[in-house]
Design a protein around this motif. Structure first.
Motif, PDB file in Angstrom:
ATOM      1  N   THR A  38      -7.029  70.165  17.808  1.00  0.00           N
ATOM      2  CA  THR A  38      -7.143  70.326  16.361  1.00  0.00           C
ATOM      3  C   THR A  38      -5.914  70.770  15.783  1.00  0.00           C
ATOM      4  O   THR A  38      -5.524  69.936  14.682  1.00  0.00           O
ATOM      5  N   LYS A  39      -5.021  71.608  16.387  1.00  0.00           N
ATOM      6  CA  LYS A  39      -3.983  72.097  15.734  1.00  0.00           C
ATOM      7  C   LYS A  39      -2.912  70.927  15.768  1.00  0.00           C
ATOM      8  O   LYS A  39      -2.075  70.738  14.890  1.00  0.00           O
ATOM      9  N   ASN A  40      -2.823  70.095  16.732  1.00  0.00           N
ATOM     10  CA  ASN A  40      -1.787  69.116  17.085  1.00  0.00           C
ATOM     11  C   ASN A  40      -2.006  68.031  15.994  1.00  0.00           C
ATOM     12  O   ASN A  40      -1.128  67.340  15.351  1.00  0.00           O
ATOM     13  N   LYS A  41      -3.211  67.829  15.678  1.00  0.00           N
ATOM     14  CA  LYS A  41      -3.520  66.815  14.493  1.00  0.00           C
ATOM     15  C   LYS A  41      -3.425  67.516  12.975  1.00  0.00           C
ATOM     16  O   LYS A  41      -3.609  66.752  12.113  1.00  0.00           O
ATOM     17  N   GLY A  42      -2.900  68.848  13.046  1.00  0.00           N
ATOM     18  CA  GLY A  42      -2.815  69.470  11.845  1.00  0.00           C
ATOM     19  C   GLY A  42      -3.959  69.842  11.106  1.00  0.00           C
ATOM     20  O   GLY A  42      -4.014  69.717   9.938  1.00  0.00           O
ATOM     21  N   LEU A  43      -5.099  69.685  11.848  1.00  0.00           N
ATOM     22  CA  LEU A  43      -6.426  70.235  11.245  1.00  0.00           C
ATOM     23  C   LEU A  43      -6.800  71.473  11.143  1.00  0.00           C
ATOM     24  O   LEU A  43      -6.264  72.205  12.013  1.00  0.00           O
ATOM     25  N   LYS A  44      -7.898  71.873  10.217  1.00  0.00           N
ATOM     26  CA  LYS A  44      -8.289  73.289  10.174  1.00  0.00           C
ATOM     27  C   LYS A  44      -9.607  73.393  10.907  1.00  0.00           C
ATOM     28  O   LYS A  44      -9.655  74.355  11.535  1.00  0.00           O
ATOM     29  N   PHE A  45     -10.502  72.258  10.653  1.00  0.00           N
ATOM     30  CA  PHE A  45     -11.767  72.562  11.303  1.00  0.00           C
ATOM     31  C   PHE A  45     -11.746  71.989  12.559  1.00  0.00           C
ATOM     32  O   PHE A  45     -11.399  70.749  12.719  1.00  0.00           O
ATOM     33  N   MET A  46     -12.552  72.487  13.696  1.00  0.00           N
ATOM     34  CA  MET A  46     -12.645  71.778  14.840  1.00  0.00           C
ATOM     35  C   MET A  46     -13.757  70.977  14.752  1.00  0.00           C
ATOM     36  O   MET A  46     -14.845  70.873  13.839  1.00  0.00           O
ATOM     37  N   ASP A  47     -13.802  69.591  15.375  1.00  0.00           N
ATOM     38  CA  ASP A  47     -14.685  68.471  15.331  1.00  0.00           C
ATOM     39  C   ASP A  47     -16.131  69.135  15.596  1.00  0.00           C
ATOM     40  O   ASP A  47     -16.071  69.699  16.769  1.00  0.00           O
ATOM     41  N   PHE A 102     -12.354  75.188  25.270  1.00  0.00           N
ATOM     42  CA  PHE A 102     -12.282  75.659  23.802  1.00  0.00           C
ATOM     43  C   PHE A 102     -10.828  75.651  23.476  1.00  0.00           C
ATOM     44  O   PHE A 102     -10.454  74.852  22.565  1.00  0.00           O
ATOM     45  N   TRP A 103      -9.686  75.959  24.470  1.00  0.00           N
ATOM     46  CA  TRP A 103      -8.384  75.903  24.053  1.00  0.00           C
ATOM     47  C   TRP A 103      -7.815  74.551  23.873  1.00  0.00           C
ATOM     48  O   TRP A 103      -6.967  74.257  23.110  1.00  0.00           O
ATOM     49  N   GLN A 104      -8.312  73.613  24.949  1.00  0.00           N
ATOM     50  CA  GLN A 104      -8.050  72.245  24.637  1.00  0.00           C
ATOM     51  C   GLN A 104      -8.286  71.783  23.307  1.00  0.00           C
ATOM     52  O   GLN A 104      -7.495  71.252  22.855  1.00  0.00           O
ATOM     53  N   VAL A 105      -9.613  71.908  23.091  1.00  0.00           N
ATOM     54  CA  VAL A 105     -10.114  71.470  21.786  1.00  0.00           C
ATOM     55  C   VAL A 105      -9.422  72.051  20.525  1.00  0.00           C
ATOM     56  O   VAL A 105      -8.857  71.413  19.556  1.00  0.00           O
ATOM     57  N   ALA A 106      -9.131  73.236  20.609  1.00  0.00           N
ATOM     58  CA  ALA A 106      -8.382  73.978  19.707  1.00  0.00           C
ATOM     59  C   ALA A 106      -6.922  73.515  19.385  1.00  0.00           C
ATOM     60  O   ALA A 106      -6.440  73.229  18.246  1.00  0.00           O
ATOM     61  N   GLN A 155     -16.331  82.776  16.115  1.00  0.00           N
ATOM     62  CA  GLN A 155     -15.429  83.774  16.429  1.00  0.00           C
ATOM     63  C   GLN A 155     -13.914  83.390  17.012  1.00  0.00           C
ATOM     64  O   GLN A 155     -12.955  83.830  16.763  1.00  0.00           O
ATOM     65  N   MET A 156     -14.295  82.772  17.947  1.00  0.00           N
ATOM     66  CA  MET A 156     -12.967  82.432  18.767  1.00  0.00           C
ATOM     67  C   MET A 156     -12.211  81.203  17.866  1.00  0.00           C
ATOM     68  O   MET A 156     -10.793  81.674  18.038  1.00  0.00           O
ATOM     69  N   ALA A 157     -12.856  80.545  17.277  1.00  0.00           N
ATOM     70  CA  ALA A 157     -11.985  79.636  16.157  1.00  0.00           C
ATOM     71  C   ALA A 157     -11.044  80.469  15.223  1.00  0.00           C
ATOM     72  O   ALA A 157     -10.077  80.319  15.093  1.00  0.00           O
ATOM     73  N   LYS A 158     -11.724  81.501  14.677  1.00  0.00           N
ATOM     74  CA  LYS A 158     -11.246  82.396  13.867  1.00  0.00           C
ATOM     75  C   LYS A 158     -10.044  83.092  14.602  1.00  0.00           C
ATOM     76  O   LYS A 158      -8.913  83.117  13.938  1.00  0.00           O
ATOM     77  N   GLU A 159     -10.174  83.396  15.579  1.00  0.00           N
ATOM     78  CA  GLU A 159      -8.934  84.055  16.311  1.00  0.00           C
ATOM     79  C   GLU A 159      -7.682  83.158  16.720  1.00  0.00           C
ATOM     80  O   GLU A 159      -6.533  83.524  16.714  1.00  0.00           O
ATOM     81  N   ALA A 160      -8.357  81.725  16.728  1.00  0.00           N
ATOM     82  CA  ALA A 160      -7.187  80.750  16.893  1.00  0.00           C
ATOM     83  C   ALA A 160      -6.646  80.214  15.487  1.00  0.00           C
ATOM     84  O   ALA A 160      -5.886  79.364  15.670  1.00  0.00           O
ATOM     85  N   GLY A 161      -7.071  80.791  14.546  1.00  0.00           N
ATOM     86  CA  GLY A 161      -6.582  80.436  13.397  1.00  0.00           C
ATOM     87  C   GLY A 161      -7.182  79.187  12.670  1.00  0.00           C
ATOM     88  O   GLY A 161      -6.612  78.348  12.029  1.00  0.00           O
ATOM     89  N   LEU A 162      -8.410  78.744  13.294  1.00  0.00           N
ATOM     90  CA  LEU A 162      -9.016  77.595  13.054  1.00  0.00           C
ATOM     91  C   LEU A 162     -10.661  77.944  12.302  1.00  0.00           C
ATOM     92  O   LEU A 162     -10.954  78.903  12.271  1.00  0.00           O
ATOM     93  N   LYS A 163     -11.283  76.926  12.004  1.00  0.00           N
ATOM     94  CA  LYS A 163     -12.701  77.161  11.209  1.00  0.00           C
ATOM     95  C   LYS A 163     -13.376  75.931  12.068  1.00  0.00           C
ATOM     96  O   LYS A 163     -13.164  75.080  12.712  1.00  0.00           O
ATOM     97  N   VAL A 164     -14.781  76.479  12.018  1.00  0.00           N
ATOM     98  CA  VAL A 164     -16.020  75.595  12.414  1.00  0.00           C
ATOM     99  C   VAL A 164     -17.150  75.481  11.241  1.00  0.00           C
ATOM    100  O   VAL A 164     -17.006  76.525  10.372  1.00  0.00           O
ATOM    101  N   SER A 165     -17.719  74.594  11.122  1.00  0.00           N
ATOM    102  CA  SER A 165     -18.702  74.302  10.080  1.00  0.00           C
ATOM    103  C   SER A 165     -20.097  74.537  10.757  1.00  0.00           C
ATOM    104  O   SER A 165     -20.563  73.658  11.421  1.00  0.00           O
TER     105      SER A 165
END
Ligand code: SER
Length: 598
Positions: free
Chosen positions: A379-388, A372-376, A408-418
């Motif tokens: 995502t952040k490094n690419k400047g994106l908000k939503f995880m693939d 999860f943290w690798q993916v998060a 919920q983990m995404a939320k904690e990491a400041g990201l979103k999932v659809s």
């Protein structure tokens, strides 16, 4: 107000209705006998054939305390009043009393037995919508029995029309009884202009739903009048216990207190919402496992898996150990075992199932978190908000992390999932692997008569297993959908190929013999005396249906079951055992297919 325990409330409720000529019926299983829906979510479910007039009811009035499970409320769990598992107290009339009788009984119980002052009660009534008329009659009756106009609120179909439970079935307008906790409970913003029932402020709590069941909804959505007027009511035991003791939440009642206390003891951090989620999910898991549900990838099993995994995740967030869940499960069992003896008799299975699932998930969660943290980070490094969504699906599919936990983990990491994209990815994956398991997202299904041949085949299979392997074989669960039957049973080892073939052949022989399948109604005790097999003896109503296959004097199979079944075994063809699996401590599973002869 005097302190009153949940136990007293349960028994006072049932005693009151027994005195008023109602047959007290035990809770049925959380797995409905007729596969109408995935779970038993209302007390009325075991009576559907009586409402529809398909079966003549053996009594005209009934009452019960029913174990219920609702997935629809899972997101709401964490507040004061929402649960997945809960107990519903209810009374029923099958063509006997109608609106007036139901209203009189409800008011008498609340006022005389539970001593609730009249001015605390508020009522909602159906205001009419489309072709269904406004329920003037109910309003008139409430007034006749002293409810002032100012305490009567009118709502539409969404709030005051109940049912059907599946895509078709009995339903009707309803009146809900609300309890006014007083002005000091207006703790959230008002959502209605005039504060009252259904205002979200927290002051009014719904305690009882009286359904005036007079329609049958057809698959097409059309309503037709039932031959007789029926009553179906439901009161949440948790809520009644809460308001009768003037508590702020169900989680403070004696139904939850021992579990909540234990969680507080284990937790290193405090978060009331998380504590409630853990308490709710563990309680629900214990009851589901006791009724034969096992964690897995499909339908009911997946619901249970989510509950267990969510509780592990929240327990982790509170700094608890995964193993603490077993202690919590023991508290639940202790708290309920004299009311629901199946918890006690299945204690060992319940704990083994929880322990296995905990071990499985702890390993994959650890690896999944890394991933999860690798993916998060990617995502952040690419400047994106939503995880693939492909990555989200990978976390779900490979590491078994339920979607809402990833969210919920995404939320904690400041990201979103659809969720939409995740669902798309899920369906794409399923259609690629042709597994068709999107069922997980389909919710409820009614197979009814379409699968009668599979019900009968299941009885033949159980009888054949017992003939080939011995009487220690006992049903541990069963599930039927349009494509196959699934039968879980107790047996200590894997069956050999030879044994499987023997069982399959025996079932095929009995099909060829074209044996009659007869249905009878009798008391549970009579059925057991006749040698009928019962699944867990605690869960049957007083009057049961017994299906006998073959000569009634020396039958091949005799089981208590709600049906439906075919009339002769010759109506089944192509019976095949397609799979054997092991699903837990001493439990084996067989999947088989069969067709109905046209
Ligand atoms: N069936 C109705 C409900 O679930 C009343 O019990 O609310």
């Amino acid at each position: 107000m005097e302190k009153i325990t949940s136990r007293e409330i349960r028994s006072k409720f049932l005693n009151f209705f027994e005195k008023n000529k109602h047959q007290i019926v035990p809770s049925s299983s959380l797995i409905p006998a007729d596969t109408t829906v995935l779970f038993t979510s209302a007390g009325m479910q075991q009576f559907i054939p009586y409402f529809l007039g398909d079966t003549v009811p053996p009594f005209k009035r009934a009452a019960s305390a029913q174990k219920c499970f609702r997935t629809s409320d899972i997101e709401g769990v964490g507040d004061e009043f929402h649960h997945t598992f809960f107990e519903m107290l209810g009374n029923w009339s099958f063509g006997d009393y109608f609106k007036e009788g139901a209203i009189v009984l409800a008011l008498e119980l609340l006022r005389k037995v539970f001593s609730i002052p009249l001015d605390r009660l508020y009522i909602t009534v159906f205001k009419g919508e489309k072709d269904i008329p406004r329920d003037e009659q109910a309003a008139r009756l409430w007034k006749k029995y002293s409810i002032p106009d100012s305490h009567i609120f009118w709502f539409g179909k969404k709030e005051n029309f109940w049912g059907p439970i599946a895509s078709s079935g009995p339903c009707g307008p309803c009146s809900e009884i609300y309890y006014d906790r007083g002005k000091e409970w207006e703790i959230r913003p008002h959502t209605l202009k005039t504060c009252g029932p259904n205002c979200g402020c927290g002051r009014f709590v719904e305690i009882w739903n009286l359904v005036f069941m007079e329609y049958n909804q057809l698959e097409s959505g059309k309503l037709e009048k039932l031959k007789k007027h029926n009553i179906d009511t439901g009161a949440g035991l948790e809520r009644l216990t809460c308001i009768l003791n003037n508590l702020s939440s169900d989680y403070q009642t004696d139904l939850f207190l021992p579990i909540m206390d234990k969680i507080k003891l284990f937790a290193k951090k405090s978060n009331l919402n998380y504590q409630r989620i853990i308490a709710d999910h563990i309680r629900a898991s214990v009851f589901l496992i006791a009724d034969g549900v096992l964690p897995g990838k499909e339908e009911r099993s997946y619901v249970l898996r989510r509950l267990i995994r969510r509780s592990i995740r929240y327990a982790n967030l509170l700094g608890m150990q995964g193993k603490n869940l077993l202690d919590l499960a023991k508290v639940v069992i202790d708290n309920y075992k004299d009311i629901y003896p199946e918890l006690h008799s299945h204690q060992a299975d319940i704990l083994t199932v929880l322990e296995n699932e905990e071990e499985k998930f702890s390993v994959s969660l650890k690896q999944g978190l890394k991933k999860f943290w690798q993916v998060a980070n990617k995502t952040k490094n690419k400047g994106l908000k939503f995880m693939d969504s492909k990555d989200v699906f990978h976390l779900y599919d490979t590491y078994g992390i339920p979607f809402e936990i990833i969210e919920q983990m995404a939320k904690e990491a400041g990201l979103k999932v659809s969720y939409q994209d995740f669902k798309k990815e899920f369906s794409r994956h399923q259609s690629v692997s042709k597994k068709g398991a999107e069922k997980k997202f389909q919710g409820l299904k009614y197979w009814g008569e379409k699968v009668a041949h599979l019900h009968t085949a299941t009885h033949l299979l159980q009888a054949a297993l017992r003939k080939v392997l011995g009487e220690e074989v006992r049903q541990a669960g069963s599930d039927i959908n349009i494509e196959r039957l699934r039968f879980d049973f107790t047996f200590p080892r894997k069956l050999t190929q030879e044994e499987l073939e023997k069982v399959e052949k025996l079932v095929q022989e009995k099909i060829k013999e074209d044996l009659p399948v007869t249905e009878e109604q009798m008391t549970y005790e009579e059925a057991i005396k006749l040698g009928a097999l019962a699944f867990f003896k605690e869960r049957y109503p007083k009057i049961v249906k017994v299906y006998t296959i073959g000569d009634p004097k020396n039958p091949f199979s005799r089981e208590i079951c709600a049906g439906p079944h075919v009339k002769r075994t010759g109506q089944i063809e192509d019976f095949k055992i397609v799979k054997q699996e092991s699903v837990g401590a001493g439990v084996k599973r067989i999947k088989a297919t069969a067709k109905k002869k046209e």
